[in-house]
Design an enzyme around this catalytic site. Sequence first.
Site, PDB file in Angstrom:
ATOM      1  N   ASP A 190     -28.302  -3.018 -55.430  1.00 30.49           N
ATOM      2  CA  ASP A 190     -27.041  -2.354 -55.776  1.00 30.49           C
ATOM      3  C   ASP A 190     -27.122  -1.701 -57.165  1.00 30.49           C
ATOM      4  O   ASP A 190     -26.254  -0.928 -57.543  1.00 30.49           O
ATOM      5  CB  ASP A 190     -25.890  -3.371 -55.721  1.00 30.49           C
ATOM      6  N   LYS A 246     -22.658  -4.870 -50.957  1.00 31.79           N
ATOM      7  CA  LYS A 246     -21.396  -5.048 -51.671  1.00 31.79           C
ATOM      8  C   LYS A 246     -20.416  -5.824 -50.805  1.00 31.79           C
ATOM      9  O   LYS A 246     -20.427  -5.668 -49.576  1.00 31.79           O
ATOM     10  CB  LYS A 246     -20.778  -3.667 -51.980  1.00 31.79           C
ATOM     11  N   GLU A 303     -28.861   0.738 -57.970  1.00 31.83           N
ATOM     12  CA  GLU A 303     -29.696   1.811 -57.412  1.00 31.83           C
ATOM     13  C   GLU A 303     -29.602   3.113 -58.203  1.00 31.83           C
ATOM     14  O   GLU A 303     -30.559   3.883 -58.238  1.00 31.83           O
ATOM     15  CB  GLU A 303     -29.291   2.077 -55.944  1.00 31.83           C
ATOM     16  N   ASP A 317     -19.401   7.418 -55.644  1.00 29.09           N
ATOM     17  CA  ASP A 317     -20.622   7.166 -56.421  1.00 29.09           C
ATOM     18  C   ASP A 317     -21.451   8.455 -56.612  1.00 29.09           C
ATOM     19  O   ASP A 317     -22.488   8.438 -57.258  1.00 29.09           O
ATOM     20  CB  ASP A 317     -21.448   6.069 -55.746  1.00 29.09           C
ATOM     21  N   ARG A 321     -29.601   3.750 -61.356  1.00 30.06           N
ATOM     22  CA  ARG A 321     -30.580   3.850 -62.457  1.00 30.06           C
ATOM     23  C   ARG A 321     -31.978   4.151 -61.929  1.00 30.06           C
ATOM     24  O   ARG A 321     -32.781   4.756 -62.620  1.00 30.06           O
ATOM     25  CB  ARG A 321     -30.528   2.560 -63.294  1.00 30.06           C
ATOM     26  N   ASP A 358     -22.687   4.379 -51.660  1.00 28.88           N
ATOM     27  CA  ASP A 358     -23.375   3.199 -52.186  1.00 28.88           C
ATOM     28  C   ASP A 358     -22.833   1.954 -51.498  1.00 28.88           C
ATOM     29  O   ASP A 358     -21.784   1.420 -51.879  1.00 28.88           O
ATOM     30  CB  ASP A 358     -23.166   3.112 -53.710  1.00 28.88           C
ATOM     31  N   LYS A 402     -25.840  11.471 -61.220  1.00 27.98           N
ATOM     32  CA  LYS A 402     -26.068  10.489 -60.155  1.00 27.98           C
ATOM     33  C   LYS A 402     -25.278  10.947 -58.923  1.00 27.98           C
ATOM     34  O   LYS A 402     -24.058  11.065 -58.977  1.00 27.98           O
ATOM     35  CB  LYS A 402     -25.595   9.097 -60.609  1.00 27.98           C
TER      36      LYS A 402
HETATM   37  N1  BES Z   1     -21.987   2.439 -58.147  1.00 30.26           N
HETATM   38  C1  BES Z   1     -22.008   1.155 -58.705  1.00 30.26           C
HETATM   39  C2  BES Z   1     -21.154   1.027 -59.965  1.00 30.26           C
HETATM   40  C3  BES Z   1     -19.665   1.147 -59.768  1.00 30.26           C
HETATM   41  C4  BES Z   1     -18.899   0.026 -59.562  1.00 30.26           C
HETATM   42  C5  BES Z   1     -19.059   2.371 -59.853  1.00 30.26           C
HETATM   43  C6  BES Z   1     -17.530   0.144 -59.409  1.00 30.26           C
HETATM   44  C7  BES Z   1     -17.706   2.492 -59.717  1.00 30.26           C
HETATM   45  C8  BES Z   1     -16.949   1.377 -59.492  1.00 30.26           C
HETATM   46  C9  BES Z   1     -23.438   0.752 -59.075  1.00 30.26           C
HETATM   47  O1  BES Z   1     -24.422   1.290 -58.280  1.00 30.26           O
HETATM   48  C10 BES Z   1     -23.486  -0.726 -58.958  1.00 30.26           C
HETATM   49  O2  BES Z   1     -23.284  -1.213 -57.893  1.00 30.26           O
HETATM   50  N2  BES Z   1     -23.753  -1.400 -60.064  1.00 30.26           N
HETATM   51  C11 BES Z   1     -23.797  -2.801 -60.092  1.00 30.26           C
HETATM   52  C12 BES Z   1     -24.912  -3.197 -61.033  1.00 30.26           C
HETATM   53  C13 BES Z   1     -25.277  -4.653 -60.952  1.00 30.26           C
HETATM   54  C14 BES Z   1     -25.926  -4.970 -59.625  1.00 30.26           C
HETATM   55  C15 BES Z   1     -26.220  -4.970 -62.087  1.00 30.26           C
HETATM   56  C16 BES Z   1     -22.456  -3.327 -60.619  1.00 30.26           C
HETATM   57  O3  BES Z   1     -21.852  -2.680 -61.454  1.00 30.26           O
HETATM   58  O4  BES Z   1     -22.008  -4.360 -60.133  1.00 30.26           O
HETATM   59 ZN    ZN Z   2     -24.007   3.114 -57.359  1.00 31.40          ZN
HETATM   60 ZN    ZN Z   3     -24.815   0.130 -56.541  1.00 23.11          ZN
END
Ligand code: BES
Ligand code: ZN
Ligand code: ZN
Length: 471
Positions: free
Chosen positions: A317, A247, A319, A258, A321, A240, A235
């Site tokens: 967010d 966020k 994204e 990210d 996946r 992000d 990834k």
């Molecule tokens: N890049 C983030 C995950 C992340 C969070 C990595 C904190 C490192 C530290 C990912 O793209 C994300 O935002 N995931 C969301 C998913 C949710 C919307 C289902 C998350 O983890 O909040």
């Molecule tokens: Zn991300």
């Molecule tokens: Zn994200």
Amino acid sequence: MNLEFLNRTNIDMKTDITVEFVTKDAIKKHEFKSLIKKSGFDGSQESTCLLHEKKVLLCGVEDYDNDNLRPAAAAAVKTLKATKYKSAKVLVDNKENIAAFVEGFVLGSYSFDAYKTKKKDKTLKTLSFVYTQKDFKDAIEVFSKAVTTADATNFTRDLVNTAPDDLYPEIMAKKAKELAKENGLECNVLGKKELKKERCEAMLAVGRASRHDSKLIHLAYKPKNAKKVVTLVGKGLTYDSGGLSLKPATSMVTMKMDKAGACAVLGIMKAVSELKLDVEVHGFIGAVENMIGGDAYKPDDVLVSRKGDTIEVRNTDAEGRLVLADVLDYAQDKTNPDYLFDFATLTGACMVALGQYTTGVMGHSSKLKHDLGKASKKAGELTATLPFNKYLKKQLKSEIADICNISNKPYGGAITAGLFLDNFIKEENKDKWLHFDIAGSAYTESPWDVNVYGGTGAGVRFMTEFLKSVK
Ligand code: BES
Ligand code: ZN
Ligand code: ZN
């Protein structure tokens, strides 16, 4: 810092300081025990004591296990870097400890100063390992391999730490091409036009609001007589912001990391090609920036993935996946792997489940998960498995499309993200695939183990170790 590995004829060589690792028991019998007592040093793990007049730096270890020596070596080198000493030596008695020492010293002495206008003087010039046993030839090989892997880990860290406006998808592709040129790898980059032709609509949607076009990068290391084919997918969200499901301000800070999955893939490609492993390794990277704007993809959008499955977007967010769905599909079409691994800072939920130090490992094959666990233990990285189940899979059901990009329940978020990826794994690859969620382990704002502030290079050491063991 220059690292050298010398044989036992150099035991008495003169250096500014000698580093010695000692247990609580060892200091009771130490030749400087009265001096040590006066200093208050008790030999506790990772504490250090500089006996300047004796030219010795003592570093406490609980025992001589690699998991204790590694962070102790990191603590020792940090202490050394704060002194004026130019040369240091360490006596190494056991071949089994060489890699841990190298990891501790090389990874613990890492610092990222690309953006500092005043660079700190690097006083410590040479660190000499003096190997006290007879099998020097074997030992120096272990040493140089460990240096290669540790350097590749620091290469990954440099990329992760680079600011998002200096490392966007096009630059990621440039870095991949540079690596390919230096290490004799094949490299192919797909831009917007090619991605459209490939119908990577999920990946393209994520990057649409960015001023930087998305890139799909494919690197290949193809040695003659390769025993197996391994496909890696990373990834590479160079930033992000969360997209329209923006966020909160404090969560956005650090989201340059990210891209750590992609950077790990680049580091692994570097390591395997320099170690000249007998494995064909492919690295695929989805390099994309998730931003906001009039052209942004939206919650409620339905995307058609490269595989053909439709995806209901309920949160922009989630994204990573979406990008991985298309890159995994492309990678499985382009290669016929014996192993398929993906690396992604995928979910905050993984940190909730395992803490920030541990990589979450998901997949169907118990044997593969077990073998990976063994490799990560040896490499000194923390991993733990998170189990799939059919009930969590149901939480990704969509009323209007084939699948949702988020779960309809707030629990088990790391696993539901892994299960979303599972939807894009071909039947023949199910048991060959593992997903690594490095959301917690890839980046740190406080030092731990051999890690300093910033990118840790998570994944590089355990995957290199795994690939070394592939038969
Ligand atoms: N890049 C983030 C995950 C992340 C969070 C990595 C904190 C490192 C530290 C990912 O793209 C994300 O935002 N995931 C969301 C998913 C949710 C919307 C289902 C998350 O983890 O909040
Ligand atoms: Zn991300
Ligand atoms: Zn994200």
